[in-house]
Enzyme design. Structure first.
Site, PDB file in Angstrom:
ATOM      1  N   SER A 254       0.772  -1.343   0.034  1.00  0.00           N
ATOM      2  CA  SER A 254       0.085   0.051   0.039  1.00  0.00           C
ATOM      3  C   SER A 254       0.858   1.263  -0.232  1.00  0.00           C
ATOM      4  CB  SER A 254      -0.875   0.062   1.173  1.00  0.00           C
ATOM      5  OG  SER A 254      -1.393   1.418   1.364  1.00  0.00           O
ATOM      6  N   LYS A 255       0.373   2.274  -0.763  1.00  0.00           N
ATOM      7  CA  LYS A 255       0.975   3.581  -0.837  1.00  0.00           C
ATOM      8  C   LYS A 255       1.308   4.101   0.450  1.00  0.00           C
ATOM      9  CE  LYS A 255      -0.519   5.156  -5.348  1.00  0.00           C
ATOM     10  NZ  LYS A 255      -1.695   4.765  -5.802  1.00  0.00           N
ATOM     11  N   ARG A 256       0.525   4.056   1.322  1.00  0.00           N
ATOM     12  CA  ARG A 256       0.381   4.495   2.887  1.00  0.00           C
ATOM     13  C   ARG A 256       1.927   4.059   3.448  1.00  0.00           C
ATOM     14  NH1 ARG A 256      -2.726   2.757   7.032  1.00  0.00           N
ATOM     15  NH2 ARG A 256      -3.557   1.051   5.998  1.00  0.00           N
TER      16      ARG A 256
END
Ligand code: GLU
Length: 486
Positions: A254-256
């Protein structure tokens, strides 16, 4: 038999880091066996097609230091390697299956298919399926529809209630019942093949011996098996690899948590060699303690019997940082400087002119090389080598507990003013003698001095830093710091 592996990217967006892992394993398997690795662009889904994505995918695979023996840009005897340039082939094969009664024309409209889907959902069917209505059309009806120019698709006639078993080199035998398989569209109304038809036709025509891909493709494999059977072709070997997940979770990357696409990792300043080394272990290990691998060594040791039999492998971002730091430390300052400039150039990153300078840049890099984990950190770690820092007054007083910070700095200034030989060894010896004489604790004296000169708590060794900055600038910065404390 010559081993032939392939990667078949769809140009639907940025290439994912997991795709690079799969390319890497395909390269390794073919090279290890003295075979060929080919690249094929699967651009038959025109709704998801992204302009320019093919070039970006090809570029990024090259940026990771991987190459292909056949495919776009390099050619080969089985080309073209871009599916949109092979359309007539797929149509021919779809019609061959119609002749063999393994496939059929379907003239159902979008609306009637939607109605069917809705009514099946209303009945609570777990998954919706085409009801084979058009399988019952007579020859005459089909002929008429075709000559009327009625839009159609060609569907695979999936047999009812049959267990389809295929052997996966990692997972063993996998069986899926055909009742869970819809009559797949093979040729779409726009004349493009579906993925399932095109992948089977091309893997066959391109003599692919091993299909190695992410295990999210396992549910598609029985459909391919049915197609191979229908054509009467020999199946390739199947090897399904674990997919990637964030460490500590069960979710995909995830980009997070950081980069996800292959290019983003390079842009953040991970070195291609370090990334490859990290990816080698996402689904495979050599069964030894060895952790640092060149591509050549990996090819040599790669063995499909050591591929992990699991759905997901953890993508440990901390581990990647560690490996990257390791690769950065292995470079000579000059080589690191070249790598650093190439990186900044490629991603249009603006650097301090001092970092670009061929005389100063390598020296500054050598001072931070021990601590740099990715190239994107360098600028933020080095501003005080070139510009006077902004010093925070609270921070400046933080380490002087017993002595007064202003006294410490004033005394350093008076002492340094008279030092002639401004090299780090001399500064080191004299400064330690000096604080001993003054009764300052090393930590309070040197941290106060460090913050005064650099504005930072963590820097390369203090006397390396002072030597680089020079006597004149060091004295000026101590003066400014004294003023902040006044
Ligand atoms: N074009 C497919 C993809 O996007 C290829 C899958 C396969 O390897 O069969 O990944």
């Amino acid at each position: 038999m010559t081993v032939r592996t392939r990667m078949a990217p769809s140009p639907t967006g940025e290439y994912h880091i997991g795709h690079i892992r799969t390319v890497l394993y395909n390269v390794a398997l073919s090279k290890k066996m003295g075979g060929k690795f080919l690249l094929r662009i699967e651009d038959t889904d025109r709704h998801r097609y992204v302009e320019g994505a093919t070039d970006r995918i090809l570029d990024v695979i090259g940026d990771y230091g991987l190459s292909w023996d056949e495919g776009p840009r390099v050619g080969g005897e089985f080309g073209p390697y871009i599916q949109s340039e092979r359309l007539s082939l797929y149509e021919k094969y779809a019609k061959e299956l119609i002749a063999k009664k393994n496939a059929y024309y379907c003239f159902c409209s979008e609306e009637s298919l939607n109605e069917l889907r809705n009514s099946q959902q209303a009945k609570g069917m777990p998954s919706t399926k085409y009801d084979k209505k058009c399988l019952n059309l007579s020859e005459e009806e089909i002929k008429k529809n075709l000559s009327d120019g009625k839009p159609y698709v060609i569907r695979l006639n999936v047999p009812a209630n049959r267990d389809v078993t295929f052997h996966d080199e990692v997972f063993g035998d996998i069986t899926i019942n055909t009742d869970s398989i819809d009559d797949q569209i093979l040729l779409k109304s726009d004349g493009y093949p579906s993925y399932h038809l095109a992948v089977v036709v091309d893997d066959h025509l391109m003599n692919i011996t091993h299909v190695m891909r992410g295990n999210d493709w396992i549910p598609s494999t029985p459909k391919h098996v049915l197609l191979y059977e229908a054509f009467g072709w020999e199946q390739p070997k199947y090897i399904h690899l674990p997919n990637l997940k964030e460490k500590g979770g069960t979710k995909k990357l995830s980009k997070r948590f950081g980069p996800v696409s292959a290019i983003q990792f390079l842009e953040e300043g991970y070195l291609a060699e370090a990334l490859l080394n990290f990816l080698m272990f996402l689904g495979w290990n050599p069964g030894t303690e060895k952790e640092i691998y060149s591509l050549e060594e990996f090819i040599n040791d790669f063995d499909i019997s050591r591929i992990h039999k699991t759905d997901l492998v953890a993508f440990d971002r901390e581990k990647l940082l560690w490996i990257n730091g390791y690769y950065i430390r292995q470079l000579s300052p000059e080589d690191l400087h070249t790598v650093f400039l190439n990186w900044a150039n490629k991603f249009s990153i603006v650097l301090n002119p001092g970092l670009i300078d061929r005389n100063i840049g390598p020296k500054v890099l050598s001072l931070v090389q021990e601590r740099v984990k990715k190239l994107s950190e360098v600028s933020a770690m080095t501003p005080y080598f070139f510009d006077n820092p902004k010093v925070d007054s609270t921070l400046l007083s933080e380490f002087a507990k017993e002595a007064n910070p202003k006294d410490i700095l004033t005394n350093f200034w008076l002492f340094y003013k008279n030092i002639v030989n401004w090299d780090k060894e001399n500064l080191d010896t004299l400064s330690h003698d000096f604080i001993k004489k003054k009764g300052y604790k090393p930590k309070e004296a040197f941290m106060t001095l460090r913050i005064a000169v650099t504005g930072a708590v963590a820097t390369p060794p203090l006397f390396d830093t002072l030597e680089f900055i020079g006597k004149k600038t060091t004295l000026l910065r101590i003066e400014s710091a004294i003023k902040i404390l006044s």
